[in-house]
Design a protein around this motif. Structure first.
Motif, PDB file in Angstrom:
ATOM      1  N   VAL A  26       0.830  -1.196   0.070  1.00 60.48           N
ATOM      2  CA  VAL A  26       0.076  -0.012   0.099  1.00 60.48           C
ATOM      3  C   VAL A  26       0.835   1.286  -0.258  1.00 60.48           C
ATOM      4  CG1 VAL A  26      -1.771   1.372   1.300  1.00 60.48           C
ATOM      5  CG2 VAL A  26      -2.095  -0.956   0.981  1.00 60.48           C
ATOM      6  N   ALA A  27       0.619   2.096  -0.847  1.00 63.72           N
ATOM      7  CA  ALA A  27       1.266   3.598  -0.889  1.00 63.72           C
ATOM      8  C   ALA A  27       0.248   4.486  -0.338  1.00 63.72           C
ATOM      9  CB  ALA A  27       1.677   3.810  -2.158  1.00 63.72           C
ATOM     10  N   GLU A  28       0.982   5.245   0.538  1.00 64.61           N
ATOM     11  CA  GLU A  28      -0.226   6.277   1.260  1.00 64.61           C
ATOM     12  C   GLU A  28       0.762   7.632   1.015  1.00 64.61           C
ATOM     13  OE1 GLU A  28      -2.280   6.946   5.513  1.00 64.61           O
ATOM     14  OE2 GLU A  28       0.230   6.432   5.638  1.00 64.61           O
ATOM     15  N   ILE A  29      -0.340   8.774   0.521  1.00 66.94           N
ATOM     16  CA  ILE A  29       0.268   9.888   0.373  1.00 66.94           C
ATOM     17  C   ILE A  29      -0.393  10.962   1.351  1.00 66.94           C
ATOM     18  CG2 ILE A  29       0.433  12.097  -1.179  1.00 66.94           C
ATOM     19  CD1 ILE A  29      -0.165   9.921  -3.480  1.00 66.94           C
ATOM     20  N   ASP A  93       6.172   0.751 -10.956  1.00 66.21           N
ATOM     21  CA  ASP A  93       4.956   0.708 -11.735  1.00 66.21           C
ATOM     22  C   ASP A  93       4.368  -0.505 -11.381  1.00 66.21           C
ATOM     23  OD1 ASP A  93       6.139   3.141 -12.884  1.00 66.21           O
ATOM     24  OD2 ASP A  93       5.940   2.143 -14.884  1.00 66.21           O
ATOM     25  N   GLY A  94       3.005  -0.371 -11.087  1.00 66.51           N
ATOM     26  CA  GLY A  94       2.131  -1.719 -10.902  1.00 66.51           C
ATOM     27  C   GLY A  94       2.493  -2.486  -9.691  1.00 66.51           C
ATOM     28  N   ALA A  95       3.014  -1.803  -8.741  1.00 66.82           N
ATOM     29  CA  ALA A  95       3.494  -2.843  -7.580  1.00 66.82           C
ATOM     30  C   ALA A  95       2.608  -2.763  -6.621  1.00 66.82           C
ATOM     31  CB  ALA A  95       4.829  -2.354  -7.223  1.00 66.82           C
ATOM     32  N   TYR A  96       1.481  -1.877  -6.363  1.00 66.45           N
ATOM     33  CA  TYR A  96       0.688  -1.543  -5.273  1.00 66.45           C
ATOM     34  C   TYR A  96      -0.690  -2.125  -5.402  1.00 66.45           C
ATOM     35  CZ  TYR A  96       4.797   1.094  -3.810  1.00 66.45           C
ATOM     36  OH  TYR A  96       6.023   1.306  -3.392  1.00 66.45           O
ATOM     37  N   ASP A  97      -1.080  -2.524  -4.457  1.00 71.59           N
ATOM     38  CA  ASP A  97      -2.535  -3.124  -4.276  1.00 71.59           C
ATOM     39  C   ASP A  97      -3.556  -1.982  -3.854  1.00 71.59           C
ATOM     40  OD1 ASP A  97      -1.906  -5.926  -4.658  1.00 71.59           O
ATOM     41  OD2 ASP A  97      -1.198  -5.396  -2.668  1.00 71.59           O
ATOM     42  N   LEU A  98      -3.053  -0.870  -3.354  1.00 75.54           N
ATOM     43  CA  LEU A  98      -4.077   0.158  -2.890  1.00 75.54           C
ATOM     44  C   LEU A  98      -3.154   1.416  -2.774  1.00 75.54           C
ATOM     45  CD1 LEU A  98      -6.610   0.160  -0.202  1.00 75.54           C
ATOM     46  CD2 LEU A  98      -5.199   2.003  -0.328  1.00 75.54           C
ATOM     47  N   LEU A 116      -2.575   5.955 -10.735  1.00 74.22           N
ATOM     48  CA  LEU A 116      -2.775   4.890 -11.692  1.00 74.22           C
ATOM     49  C   LEU A 116      -1.742   4.245 -12.133  1.00 74.22           C
ATOM     50  CD1 LEU A 116      -5.184   3.947 -13.529  1.00 74.22           C
ATOM     51  CD2 LEU A 116      -4.613   5.725 -15.149  1.00 74.22           C
ATOM     52  N   ARG A 117      -0.567   4.999 -12.318  1.00 69.16           N
ATOM     53  CA  ARG A 117       0.903   4.156 -12.738  1.00 69.16           C
ATOM     54  C   ARG A 117       1.165   2.957 -11.710  1.00 69.16           C
ATOM     55  NH1 ARG A 117       5.934   4.338 -11.278  1.00 69.16           N
ATOM     56  NH2 ARG A 117       5.447   6.325  -9.868  1.00 69.16           N
ATOM     57  N   LEU A 118       0.948   3.388 -10.494  1.00 73.69           N
ATOM     58  CA  LEU A 118       1.505   2.620  -9.279  1.00 73.69           C
ATOM     59  C   LEU A 118       0.689   1.197  -9.249  1.00 73.69           C
ATOM     60  CD1 LEU A 118       2.472   5.324  -6.553  1.00 73.69           C
ATOM     61  CD2 LEU A 118       4.016   3.944  -8.060  1.00 73.69           C
ATOM     62  N   LEU A 119      -0.460   1.479  -9.400  1.00 74.02           N
ATOM     63  CA  LEU A 119      -1.547   0.073  -8.935  1.00 74.02           C
ATOM     64  C   LEU A 119      -1.267  -0.944  -9.873  1.00 74.02           C
ATOM     65  CD1 LEU A 119      -4.763   2.223  -8.361  1.00 74.02           C
ATOM     66  CD2 LEU A 119      -3.506   0.881  -6.770  1.00 74.02           C
ATOM     67  N   ARG A 120      -1.496  -1.888  -9.367  1.00 71.20           N
ATOM     68  CA  ARG A 120      -1.607  -3.168 -10.247  1.00 71.20           C
ATOM     69  C   ARG A 120      -3.145  -3.540 -10.850  1.00 71.20           C
ATOM     70  NH1 ARG A 120      -5.143  -6.417  -7.814  1.00 71.20           N
ATOM     71  NH2 ARG A 120      -5.151  -6.479  -5.480  1.00 71.20           N
ATOM     72  N   PRO A 121      -3.280  -4.267 -11.717  1.00 71.84           N
ATOM     73  CA  PRO A 121      -4.717  -4.424 -11.997  1.00 71.84           C
ATOM     74  C   PRO A 121      -5.604  -5.028 -10.796  1.00 71.84           C
ATOM     75  CG  PRO A 121      -3.267  -5.353 -13.662  1.00 71.84           C
ATOM     76  CD  PRO A 121      -2.431  -4.831 -12.658  1.00 71.84           C
TER      77      PRO A 121
END
Length: 179
Positions: A26-29, A93-98, A116-121
């Motif tokens: 999870v990434a939190e800003i 890129d694409g490494a985060y679930d939330l 959007l770039r960071l999220l996995r499908p």
């Protein structure tokens, strides 16, 4: 510390979402004092890691204290002090679930792009303050913050990769699933 935290309802939904998708990354800003981060950590997979970005190191120190007091190992929370728009491009890129956005509202459009770039499908983008105290719905309100939040909401709505829902919790919570 002179900053607001997410409401109990928002914290509950964050935990519900993280648990439902079995979040491991999870990434939190916007770390704040750790209220949202704790809700996420409590619900994430046991080996999950929260990456939280905040420009105020003292906020992160307070959050680390909260996480430790709740029994979370230091390795589960990667706290990065710095400006979000300088740190986010360095994340994979694409490494985060939330991705949870609770940072500077004037940067929400860029946070949506980065999220959007960071999220996995199948991952979730969650924007706090999506209603800006009801000011977003007031079409005559042209305050910079309100205009930027409207632009961020429009970017989510218009994206072919995101399916959003707006929840009337706290100051508004936009949740969008990435296709």
């Amino acid at each position: 510390m002179g900053i607001g935290s997410v409401s109990p309802g928002v914290a509950g939904v964050l935990g519900f979402l993280a648990g439902t998708i079995g979040a491991r990354a999870v990434a939190e800003i916007g770390t704040g004092t750790g209220v949202s981060g704790l809700a996420l950590l409590d619900a994430m997979a046991p080996e999950g890691v929260l990456t939280s970005i905040d420009s105020e190191p003292e906020h992160q120190g307070a959050a680390r204290t909260v996480f430790t007091a709740a029994g979370h190992a230091n390795r589960r929370a990667r706290l990065i002090a710095g400006a979000a728009l300088q740190v986010l491009p360095k994340l994979s890129d694409g490494a985060y679930d939330l991705v949870f956005v609770d940072g500077d509202p004037l940067e929400y459009v860029e946070y949506v792009e980065q999220g959007l770039r960071l999220l996995r499908p199948g991952g979730l983008l969650v924007l706090h303050h999506a209603l800006a105290g009801g000011r977003v719905a007031d079409e005559s309100n042209e305050d910079d913050e309100v205009v930027i939040i409207r632009e961020a909401l429009a970017a989510v709505k218009e994206s072919e990769e995101l399916s959003p829902v707006l929840l009337p919790l706290g100051d508004g919570l936009l949740v969008a699933r990435r296709a």
